[in-house]
Scaffold this motif. Structure first.
Motif, PDB file in Angstrom:
ATOM      1  N   GLN A 281       0.825  -1.205   0.000  1.00  0.00           N
ATOM      2  CA  GLN A 281       0.000   0.000   0.000  1.00  0.00           C
ATOM      3  C   GLN A 281       0.866   1.264   0.000  1.00  0.00           C
ATOM      4  OE1 GLN A 281      -3.044   0.144   3.018  1.00  0.00           O
ATOM      5  NE2 GLN A 281      -3.264   2.355   2.871  1.00  0.00           N
ATOM      6  N   ALA A 282       1.913   1.251   0.819  1.00  0.00           N
ATOM      7  CA  ALA A 282       2.798   2.414   0.893  1.00  0.00           C
ATOM      8  C   ALA A 282       3.486   2.658  -0.451  1.00  0.00           C
ATOM      9  CB  ALA A 282       3.844   2.204   1.988  1.00  0.00           C
ATOM     10  N   ARG A 283       3.951   1.577  -1.078  1.00  0.00           N
ATOM     11  CA  ARG A 283       4.600   1.704  -2.389  1.00  0.00           C
ATOM     12  C   ARG A 283       3.618   2.223  -3.436  1.00  0.00           C
ATOM     13  NH1 ARG A 283       8.358  -3.779  -2.902  1.00  0.00           N
ATOM     14  NH2 ARG A 283      10.333  -2.706  -2.529  1.00  0.00           N
ATOM     15  N   HIS A 284       2.411   1.703  -3.415  1.00  0.00           N
ATOM     16  CA  HIS A 284       1.394   2.112  -4.382  1.00  0.00           C
ATOM     17  C   HIS A 284       1.084   3.607  -4.231  1.00  0.00           C
ATOM     18  CE1 HIS A 284      -2.915   1.318  -6.129  1.00  0.00           C
ATOM     19  NE2 HIS A 284      -2.206   2.127  -6.871  1.00  0.00           N
ATOM     20  N   GLU A 285       0.821   4.046  -3.005  1.00  0.00           N
ATOM     21  CA  GLU A 285       0.480   5.447  -2.766  1.00  0.00           C
ATOM     22  C   GLU A 285       1.636   6.367  -3.128  1.00  0.00           C
ATOM     23  OE1 GLU A 285      -0.890   5.889   1.226  1.00  0.00           O
ATOM     24  OE2 GLU A 285      -2.640   4.594   0.949  1.00  0.00           O
ATOM     25  N   GLN A 286       2.850   5.973  -2.785  1.00  0.00           N
ATOM     26  CA  GLN A 286       4.004   6.804  -3.106  1.00  0.00           C
ATOM     27  C   GLN A 286       4.253   6.844  -4.604  1.00  0.00           C
ATOM     28  OE1 GLN A 286       4.210   8.708  -0.533  1.00  0.00           O
ATOM     29  NE2 GLN A 286       6.421   8.646  -0.416  1.00  0.00           N
ATOM     30  N   ALA A 287       4.047   5.722  -5.278  1.00  0.00           N
ATOM     31  CA  ALA A 287       4.250   5.681  -6.731  1.00  0.00           C
ATOM     32  C   ALA A 287       3.326   6.655  -7.437  1.00  0.00           C
ATOM     33  CB  ALA A 287       4.023   4.256  -7.246  1.00  0.00           C
ATOM     34  N   LEU A 288       2.063   6.682  -7.039  1.00  0.00           N
ATOM     35  CA  LEU A 288       1.107   7.598  -7.660  1.00  0.00           C
ATOM     36  C   LEU A 288       1.492   9.050  -7.393  1.00  0.00           C
ATOM     37  CD1 LEU A 288      -2.310   5.848  -6.912  1.00  0.00           C
ATOM     38  CD2 LEU A 288      -0.869   5.656  -8.947  1.00  0.00           C
ATOM     39  N   ALA A 289       1.963   9.323  -6.178  1.00  0.00           N
ATOM     40  CA  ALA A 289       2.368  10.686  -5.838  1.00  0.00           C
ATOM     41  C   ALA A 289       3.585  11.116  -6.661  1.00  0.00           C
ATOM     42  CB  ALA A 289       2.675  10.785  -4.341  1.00  0.00           C
ATOM     43  N   TYR A 290       4.556  10.213  -6.790  1.00  0.00           N
ATOM     44  CA  TYR A 290       5.765  10.550  -7.552  1.00  0.00           C
ATOM     45  C   TYR A 290       5.472  10.674  -9.050  1.00  0.00           C
ATOM     46  CZ  TYR A 290       8.657   9.570  -3.430  1.00  0.00           C
ATOM     47  OH  TYR A 290       9.235   9.596  -2.192  1.00  0.00           O
ATOM     48  N   LEU A 291       4.616   9.815  -9.576  1.00  0.00           N
ATOM     49  CA  LEU A 291       4.292   9.878 -11.006  1.00  0.00           C
ATOM     50  C   LEU A 291       3.548  11.158 -11.353  1.00  0.00           C
ATOM     51  CD1 LEU A 291       3.225   6.184 -11.716  1.00  0.00           C
ATOM     52  CD2 LEU A 291       5.220   7.377 -12.674  1.00  0.00           C
ATOM     53  N   ILE A 298      10.527   7.494 -14.917  1.00  0.00           N
ATOM     54  CA  ILE A 298      10.018   6.235 -14.369  1.00  0.00           C
ATOM     55  C   ILE A 298      11.086   5.502 -13.560  1.00  0.00           C
ATOM     56  CG2 ILE A 298       8.904   4.051 -14.911  1.00  0.00           C
ATOM     57  CD1 ILE A 298       7.241   6.510 -15.586  1.00  0.00           C
ATOM     58  N   LYS A 299      12.321   5.566 -14.025  1.00  0.00           N
ATOM     59  CA  LYS A 299      13.405   4.886 -13.311  1.00  0.00           C
ATOM     60  C   LYS A 299      13.579   5.474 -11.919  1.00  0.00           C
ATOM     61  CE  LYS A 299      18.255   3.496 -13.843  1.00  0.00           C
ATOM     62  NZ  LYS A 299      19.459   3.561 -14.717  1.00  0.00           N
ATOM     63  N   GLU A 300      13.470   6.801 -11.812  1.00  0.00           N
ATOM     64  CA  GLU A 300      13.601   7.450 -10.513  1.00  0.00           C
ATOM     65  C   GLU A 300      12.440   7.072  -9.596  1.00  0.00           C
ATOM     66  OE1 GLU A 300      15.856  11.672 -11.265  1.00  0.00           O
ATOM     67  OE2 GLU A 300      13.879  11.416 -12.179  1.00  0.00           O
ATOM     68  N   ASP A 322      -3.575  -1.845 -13.383  1.00  0.00           N
ATOM     69  CA  ASP A 322      -3.900  -2.491 -14.660  1.00  0.00           C
ATOM     70  C   ASP A 322      -3.456  -1.622 -15.839  1.00  0.00           C
ATOM     71  OD1 ASP A 322      -4.838  -4.551 -16.261  1.00  0.00           O
ATOM     72  OD2 ASP A 322      -6.849  -3.682 -16.430  1.00  0.00           O
ATOM     73  N   ASP A 323      -2.292  -1.036 -15.697  1.00  0.00           N
ATOM     74  CA  ASP A 323      -1.755  -0.142 -16.724  1.00  0.00           C
ATOM     75  C   ASP A 323      -0.264   0.036 -16.462  1.00  0.00           C
ATOM     76  OD1 ASP A 323      -1.635   1.539 -18.878  1.00  0.00           O
ATOM     77  OD2 ASP A 323      -3.108   2.984 -18.131  1.00  0.00           O
ATOM     78  N   THR A 324       0.439   0.624 -17.431  1.00  0.00           N
ATOM     79  CA  THR A 324       1.857   0.928 -17.234  1.00  0.00           C
ATOM     80  C   THR A 324       1.987   2.302 -16.575  1.00  0.00           C
ATOM     81  OG1 THR A 324       2.150   2.052 -19.350  1.00  0.00           O
ATOM     82  CG2 THR A 324       2.414  -0.352 -19.333  1.00  0.00           C
ATOM     83  N   PRO A 325       3.095   2.551 -15.889  1.00  0.00           N
ATOM     84  CA  PRO A 325       3.302   3.873 -15.280  1.00  0.00           C
ATOM     85  C   PRO A 325       3.236   5.000 -16.309  1.00  0.00           C
ATOM     86  CG  PRO A 325       4.882   2.299 -14.417  1.00  0.00           C
ATOM     87  CD  PRO A 325       4.183   1.614 -15.538  1.00  0.00           C
ATOM     88  N   SER A 326       3.809   4.771 -17.485  1.00  0.00           N
ATOM     89  CA  SER A 326       3.810   5.806 -18.526  1.00  0.00           C
ATOM     90  C   SER A 326       2.398   6.138 -18.985  1.00  0.00           C
ATOM     91  CB  SER A 326       4.658   5.354 -19.721  1.00  0.00           C
ATOM     92  OG  SER A 326       5.982   5.097 -19.321  1.00  0.00           O
ATOM     93  N   ASN A 327       1.606   5.106 -19.248  1.00  0.00           N
ATOM     94  CA  ASN A 327       0.224   5.343 -19.684  1.00  0.00           C
ATOM     95  C   ASN A 327      -0.598   6.022 -18.596  1.00  0.00           C
ATOM     96  OD1 ASN A 327       0.732   4.195 -22.167  1.00  0.00           O
ATOM     97  ND2 ASN A 327      -0.131   2.194 -21.634  1.00  0.00           N
ATOM     98  N   TRP A 328      -0.397   5.592 -17.349  1.00  0.00           N
ATOM     99  CA  TRP A 328      -1.128   6.196 -16.237  1.00  0.00           C
ATOM    100  C   TRP A 328      -0.811   7.687 -16.146  1.00  0.00           C
ATOM    101  CZ3 TRP A 328      -0.112   8.992 -11.884  1.00  0.00           C
ATOM    102  CH2 TRP A 328      -1.131   9.077 -10.907  1.00  0.00           C
TER     103      TRP A 328
END
Length: 334
Positions: A281-291, A298-300, A322-328
């Motif tokens: 959950q922490a990784r997911h929430e942080q990933a969305l914030a960073y993206l 994406i590497k960072e 259900d998507d790639t970071p770039s598409n999101w």
């Protein structure tokens, strides 16, 4: 379950007094921030209002760097709130910074994380309640105040090794002169890097008797505040601060919470969750914030969320969204 902290922020009286010394009336700031004048007396606001006040000051002062330096240097020590007063009267600079990192948890929305390695002491600024970064001037004043406490406490004109900001800060040369070191903007994080040797400098303002009065009161207040949050919420908060470049384990987090790993796992089970679930959950929430920050590639983002390689991050993100970071990221910009 979403990690949270209190969204009530008390503005110290010294802030309004400092503005007055700079020739900026408190009521002008309140009006500029589109807040009622009662905020000057009550001085308790939420995160959005707090950011609005700092942005109003930034707009009125003009240059961000000028606003940082003027307020940091003019702020009277006697006007410090108790959480900061305890740091000013600490035994030495290290004790002061450790106290600041601890007691800052009571004063959202920003928090600081301090690490020592080799000849460097790195202090990173993070946001507790908001996924959005605070106004640049607030970021700058927070790091400048850490520098100011060291200078006032030790009586030495201390300098930093490096200061990094993620946003534009105005007159960078003025900031370099103030901090006594290179200042970089457009960085991935906001941080102050000090000379580790300076942390051993004793404070001339050390007051053992005052600390004996302040410390138990502040510790009790912090403990009461933390008890109002579930173990799961506290674990997520710690995980988010510890993800960069690695995967924190349950033993490390348990130590932060001053309990054994078995006790932590039992407590999480009682809350119908697990360490593995909270880490995800922490990784997911942080990933969305960073993206959401276009300056990060994406590497960072993968590194900042604790993945050793980009492919592992991509696989995890597909499971989450259900998507790639770039598409999101592209979809969010539309």
């Amino acid at each position: 379950m979403k990690s949270h902290v209190t969204d009530r922020i008390k503005i110290p009286a010294g802030f309004w007094a400092g503005l007055d010394q700079l020739g900026i009336a408190a009521h002008v700031v309140a009006r500029k921030a589109q807040l009622p004048l009662t905020v000057i007396v009550d001085s308790v606001v939420n995160t959005a209002e707090y950011f609005a006040i700092w942005q109003a000051y930034a707009d009125l002062i003009g240059d961000t760097a000028e606003g940082i330096i003027k307020l940091a240097t003019i702020f009277e020590t006697s006007k410090y709130p108790p959480t900061v007063l305890a740091t000013y009267h600490a035994r030495d600079y290290r004790d002061a910074l450790n106290r600041m990192a601890r007691y800052k948890q009571q004063c959202p929305p920003e928090s600081i994380r301090m690490t020592e390695q080799d000849e460097r002491c790195t202090i990173e600024l993070e946001w507790l309640h908001s996924e959005q970064p605070g106004p640049p001037l607030l970021v700058g004043i927070t790091l400048a105040c850490l520098m100011e406490i060291g200078r006032r406490g030790t009586g030495h004109p201390l300098t930093a090794q490096l200061v990094e900001f993620s946003q534009d800060m105005g007159d960078v040369q003025a900031l370099e002169q103030y901090f006594g070191c290179p200042v970089r903007v457009g960085a991935n994080t906001n941080r102050l890097i000090l000379h580790r040797g300076d942390l051993d400098r004793p404070f001339l303002s050390y007051n053992e008797e005052l600390l004996e009065i302040l410390t138990p009161v502040l510790d009790q207040s912090l403990d009461e505040q933390q008890r109002t949050r579930s173990i799961g919420e506290r674990v997520i908060w710690i995980l988010k601060r510890s993800l960069t470049g690695g995967r924190p384990d349950v033993q490390t987090v348990a130590k932060e919470l001053n309990m054994s790993d078995r006790t932590l796992q039992r407590r999480l089970t009682e809350e119908n969750t697990s360490f593995k679930h909270l880490l995800t959950q922490a990784r997911h929430e942080q990933a969305l914030a960073y993206l959401a920050d276009p300056k990060l590639d994406i590497k960072e983002v993968a590194f900042l969320t604790g993945y050793e390689d980009q492919n592992s991050f991509y696989r995890a993100f597909r499971i989450w969204e259900d998507d790639t970071p770039s598409n999101w990221r592209v979809r969010q910009e539309c």
